[in-house]
Design a protein around this motif. Structure first.
Motif, PDB file in Angstrom:
ATOM      1  N   SER A 335       0.805  -1.216   0.000  1.00 15.69           N
ATOM      2  CA  SER A 335       0.000   0.000   0.000  1.00 15.69           C
ATOM      3  C   SER A 335       0.841   1.270   0.000  1.00 15.69           C
ATOM      4  O   SER A 335       0.482   2.269  -0.624  1.00 15.69           O
ATOM      5  CB  SER A 335      -0.932  -0.003   1.215  1.00 15.69           C
ATOM      6  OG  SER A 335      -1.720   1.158   1.250  1.00 15.69           O
ATOM      7  N   ARG A 336       1.977   1.249   0.698  1.00 17.20           N
ATOM      8  CA  ARG A 336       2.774   2.481   0.841  1.00 17.20           C
ATOM      9  C   ARG A 336       3.364   2.964  -0.477  1.00 17.20           C
ATOM     10  O   ARG A 336       3.806   4.115  -0.583  1.00 17.20           O
ATOM     11  CB  ARG A 336       3.875   2.266   1.875  1.00 17.20           C
ATOM     12  CG  ARG A 336       4.899   1.193   1.514  1.00 17.20           C
ATOM     13  CD  ARG A 336       5.817   0.918   2.707  1.00 17.20           C
ATOM     14  NE  ARG A 336       6.839  -0.082   2.431  1.00 17.20           N
ATOM     15  CZ  ARG A 336       6.634  -1.386   2.457  1.00 17.20           C
ATOM     16  NH1 ARG A 336       5.420  -1.864   2.734  1.00 17.20           N
ATOM     17  NH2 ARG A 336       7.617  -2.236   2.224  1.00 17.20           N
ATOM     18  N   LEU A 344      -8.541   4.642  -1.643  1.00 18.08           N
ATOM     19  CA  LEU A 344      -9.048   3.650  -2.600  1.00 18.08           C
ATOM     20  C   LEU A 344      -9.573   2.413  -1.884  1.00 18.08           C
ATOM     21  O   LEU A 344     -10.594   1.841  -2.264  1.00 18.08           O
ATOM     22  CB  LEU A 344      -7.939   3.261  -3.577  1.00 18.08           C
ATOM     23  CG  LEU A 344      -7.449   4.350  -4.536  1.00 18.08           C
ATOM     24  CD1 LEU A 344      -6.229   3.872  -5.309  1.00 18.08           C
ATOM     25  CD2 LEU A 344      -8.559   4.742  -5.506  1.00 18.08           C
ATOM     26  N   LYS A 345      -8.875   2.002  -0.831  1.00 21.13           N
ATOM     27  CA  LYS A 345      -9.288   0.819  -0.091  1.00 21.13           C
ATOM     28  C   LYS A 345     -10.659   1.028   0.543  1.00 21.13           C
ATOM     29  O   LYS A 345     -11.521   0.151   0.475  1.00 21.13           O
ATOM     30  CB  LYS A 345      -8.253   0.494   0.986  1.00 21.13           C
ATOM     31  CG  LYS A 345      -8.607  -0.727   1.828  1.00 21.13           C
ATOM     32  CD  LYS A 345      -7.463  -1.118   2.745  1.00 21.13           C
ATOM     33  CE  LYS A 345      -7.215  -0.068   3.792  1.00 21.13           C
ATOM     34  NZ  LYS A 345      -6.159  -0.500   4.754  1.00 21.13           N
ATOM     35  N   TRP A 346     -10.879   2.208   1.134  1.00 24.47           N
ATOM     36  CA  TRP A 346     -12.176   2.469   1.762  1.00 24.47           C
ATOM     37  C   TRP A 346     -13.286   2.593   0.718  1.00 24.47           C
ATOM     38  O   TRP A 346     -14.407   2.146   0.944  1.00 24.47           O
ATOM     39  CB  TRP A 346     -12.094   3.727   2.625  1.00 24.47           C
ATOM     40  CG  TRP A 346     -11.484   3.438   3.961  1.00 24.47           C
ATOM     41  CD1 TRP A 346     -10.234   3.743   4.386  1.00 24.47           C
ATOM     42  CD2 TRP A 346     -12.117   2.726   5.031  1.00 24.47           C
ATOM     43  NE1 TRP A 346     -10.031   3.281   5.653  1.00 24.47           N
ATOM     44  CE2 TRP A 346     -11.170   2.656   6.090  1.00 24.47           C
ATOM     45  CE3 TRP A 346     -13.378   2.155   5.218  1.00 24.47           C
ATOM     46  CZ2 TRP A 346     -11.458   2.036   7.309  1.00 24.47           C
ATOM     47  CZ3 TRP A 346     -13.666   1.535   6.424  1.00 24.47           C
ATOM     48  CH2 TRP A 346     -12.709   1.483   7.451  1.00 24.47           C
ATOM     49  N   PHE A 347     -12.970   3.213  -0.406  1.00 21.18           N
ATOM     50  CA  PHE A 347     -13.966   3.309  -1.476  1.00 21.18           C
ATOM     51  C   PHE A 347     -14.387   1.917  -1.938  1.00 21.18           C
ATOM     52  O   PHE A 347     -15.581   1.634  -2.107  1.00 21.18           O
ATOM     53  CB  PHE A 347     -13.398   4.102  -2.652  1.00 21.18           C
ATOM     54  CG  PHE A 347     -14.273   4.066  -3.877  1.00 21.18           C
ATOM     55  CD1 PHE A 347     -15.374   4.896  -4.001  1.00 21.18           C
ATOM     56  CD2 PHE A 347     -13.998   3.175  -4.910  1.00 21.18           C
ATOM     57  CE1 PHE A 347     -16.180   4.854  -5.128  1.00 21.18           C
ATOM     58  CE2 PHE A 347     -14.802   3.114  -6.028  1.00 21.18           C
ATOM     59  CZ  PHE A 347     -15.896   3.960  -6.147  1.00 21.18           C
ATOM     60  N   SER A 422      -9.221  -2.647 -18.718  1.00 24.62           N
ATOM     61  CA  SER A 422      -8.908  -2.571 -17.288  1.00 24.62           C
ATOM     62  C   SER A 422      -8.725  -1.106 -16.936  1.00 24.62           C
ATOM     63  O   SER A 422      -7.808  -0.460 -17.450  1.00 24.62           O
ATOM     64  CB  SER A 422      -7.632  -3.359 -16.971  1.00 24.62           C
ATOM     65  OG  SER A 422      -7.802  -4.721 -17.300  1.00 24.62           O
ATOM     66  N   ALA A 423      -9.600  -0.595 -16.073  1.00 24.41           N
ATOM     67  CA  ALA A 423      -9.565   0.846 -15.848  1.00 24.41           C
ATOM     68  C   ALA A 423     -10.320   1.220 -14.577  1.00 24.41           C
ATOM     69  O   ALA A 423     -10.186   0.575 -13.549  1.00 24.41           O
ATOM     70  CB  ALA A 423     -10.149   1.566 -17.062  1.00 24.41           C
ATOM     71  N   LEU A 424     -11.149   2.253 -14.685  1.00 25.42           N
ATOM     72  CA  LEU A 424     -11.986   2.869 -13.650  1.00 25.42           C
ATOM     73  C   LEU A 424     -11.151   3.581 -12.600  1.00 25.42           C
ATOM     74  O   LEU A 424     -11.167   4.802 -12.519  1.00 25.42           O
ATOM     75  CB  LEU A 424     -12.925   1.854 -13.003  1.00 25.42           C
ATOM     76  CG  LEU A 424     -14.062   2.488 -12.202  1.00 25.42           C
ATOM     77  CD1 LEU A 424     -14.998   3.234 -13.144  1.00 25.42           C
ATOM     78  CD2 LEU A 424     -14.837   1.460 -11.419  1.00 25.42           C
ATOM     79  N   LEU A 425     -10.407   2.842 -11.779  1.00 24.21           N
ATOM     80  CA  LEU A 425      -9.483   3.447 -10.825  1.00 24.21           C
ATOM     81  C   LEU A 425      -8.066   3.066 -11.245  1.00 24.21           C
ATOM     82  O   LEU A 425      -7.741   1.887 -11.381  1.00 24.21           O
ATOM     83  CB  LEU A 425      -9.755   2.942  -9.404  1.00 24.21           C
ATOM     84  CG  LEU A 425     -11.126   3.268  -8.815  1.00 24.21           C
ATOM     85  CD1 LEU A 425     -11.257   2.661  -7.424  1.00 24.21           C
ATOM     86  CD2 LEU A 425     -11.369   4.767  -8.757  1.00 24.21           C
TER      87      LEU A 425
END
Length: 491
Positions: A335-336, A344-347, A422-425
């Protein structure tokens, strides 16, 4: 003097000193640093990339990673290491997975006072390459439309195949790669990045009579502008926003009143597209324009919300964004190194849930149907111009509208995959030793599960490709074909 004042001044002086240290583009990273960054590059892609084995088997991708690692035999500069990473990433077959320079290297390039420029711009298609522009205007032989046979003593096909291996594209889409090579200075920049400037770089080419020639190509070095900015320049700087918006999206109604041309070069959130669409489609309705040409040839995508909004003005039935949209995981052991990964993780925790296939699905998009606009909905005949730079969200638009009876797709296949992408985020990942960055898409999007998973772009209903004569004459052959179609439909 109090101790804390002295400490503060020392920190300031030290910061000023270190800030003046010049960036060294030739700095070499040790083999151990390169190997550590490469392992991280591979581990993150294997952990999080949703489509790593979409077009190629795991065994082949593993071999690609292994072969890339074997290229690391000694210390390398940042550009040298980026070449290794780029070639590996390209073989994944994902147009959104690309390697970028470190921030310091990018800043260094931006501050160079003089840069050697490759003087010849090209247009390439189907292993054919022609001169599109020559900076040296006094060169009377290597002119627009000259057919190039060889570069640096190598046949054009050999050169193009080599360059394509460094250009990411959905499923290895050839149209996308060729369009990138045909855009501005891209061919020359990529060629010299890979091969450098050899002492004797020659172009073999044929002129309009078919006669063969050979020309030594030398770099062009623009003169350094040391003049101070004028009042006129300052005035232009006060109005860049409106001009830039006009360049990115515009609507022009032909004087005949028979058709309008909407140029739409992006679905970016910065372009005020909501108001632009509302005003444009209202104008089309009020003036009863029977034909609309939408030029999407330079539209590389952008915000899905804007592309969906555009579709609402044209679609005659409710539509979905995609049949499936999912991620491999919602968190990372790395993650770092991933930008904004906590957010992003919370979303993803809020927006996705795990299904029986083991993936985390964005079910709202998978199930939600967007309804067409009732107000100012366009009912006339629509021509969508497509090409290799029609990518990402633009491919979704063209693919979603293509089957509609009053919509005709004209041009070349899209650069984005018809089946999906492959996209979106797409956060950036920064490798800790070299600071090289790469883009990491987190979601796999399957637009239409019934289409073949071959990586090809959305195919046009009317294929329009260039000819050497088109290049020589500087014709906009796709727009001319559209006008011909409009004239034919009105007879």
């Amino acid at each position: 003097m109090k101790w804390w004042i002295g400490l503060f001044m020392g920190i300031v002086l030290y910061s000023c000193k270190t800030g003046r240290v010049a960036f060294n583009p030739q700095k070499k990273f040790s083999l151990q640093q390169l190997q550590a960054d490469y392992h991280l590059f591979r581990n993150i892609l294997e952990e999080r990339h949703p489509s790593l084995y979409w077009y190629t088997s795991k065994a082949v991708i593993d071999s690609v990673f292994d072969n890339g690692y074997l290229q690391l035999k000694d210390s390398l500069t940042e550009p040298e290491f980026r070449r290794v990473l780029t070639k590996v990433a390209t073989q994944i077959g994902c147009g959104h997975t690309s390697v970028r320079a470190s921030k310091k290297y990018t800043k260094y390039l931006d501050t160079l006072k003089t840069k050697d420029v490759f003087p010849v711009y090209v247009k390439t298609w189907n292993d054919t390459m022609a001169v599109a522009y020559n900076i040296f205007k006094n060169d009377s032989s290597l002119v627009r439309g000259a057919l190039i046979d060889s570069v640096g003593g190598k046949p054009v096909k050999t050169v193009l195949d080599s360059l394509r291996s460094y250009i990411p594209a959905d499923g290895g889409n050839r149209t996308a790669k060729d369009q990138r090579l045909s855009t501005g200075t891209y061919f020359g920049a990529l060629y010299t990045w890979i091969y450098g400037w050899p002492r004797d770089l020659r172009f073999g080419f044929r002129d309009s009579t078919g006669t063969s020639h050979e020309r030594l190509i030398r770099p062009y070095r623009p003169p350094v502008d040391t003049s101070r900015k004028s009042h006129a320049v300052s005035k232009q700087q006060r109005e860049p926003r409106s001009r830039r918006l006009q360049e990115e999206r515009s609507l022009i109604i032909d004087s005949s009143g028979r058709f309008a041309t909407m140029e739409l070069n992006s679905f970016s959130e910065k372009l005020k597209l909501r108001s632009f669409f509302r005003q444009s489609f209202r104008k089309l309705r009020r003036q009863k324009i029977p034909n609309l040409v939408v030029d999407l040839r330079s539209n590389g995508g952008g915000r899905v919300g804007n592309s969906n909004l555009f579709m609402k003005y044209l679609s005659n039935r409710p539509f979905k964004l995609a049949d499936s949209l999912y991620a491999r995981t919602r968190s990372s052991a790395y993650s770092r190194f991933i930008s904004n990964d906590l957010a992003l993780k919370w979303f993803m925790r809020l927006a996705t849930h795990k299904k029986t296939d083991g993936y985390f699905h964005f079910t709202w998009y998978e199930k939600h149907y967007f309804r067409p606009k009732k107000k100012n909905h366009y009912e006339g005949l629509v021509y969508l111009l497509s090409g290799g730079n029609s990518f990402s969200a633009t491919s979704l638009v063209i693919g979603g509208l293509k089957a509609q009876q009053n919509i005709i797709v004209l041009g070349e296949p899209t650069g984005g995959g018809a089946y999906g992408n492959s996209a979106l985020l797409i956060p950036d990942v920064t490798l800790p030793a070299t600071k090289i960055r790469f883009r990491l898409p987190l979601f796999r999007m399957v637009r239409d599960k019934h289409l073949p998973k071959d990586g090809q772009g959305v195919q046009p209903e009317i294929l329009v490709q260039p000819t050497i004569e088109d290049i020589r004459r500087g014709r906009d052959y796709k727009m001319e074909k559209v006008k011909e179609q409009i004239r034919s439909s009105e007879k």
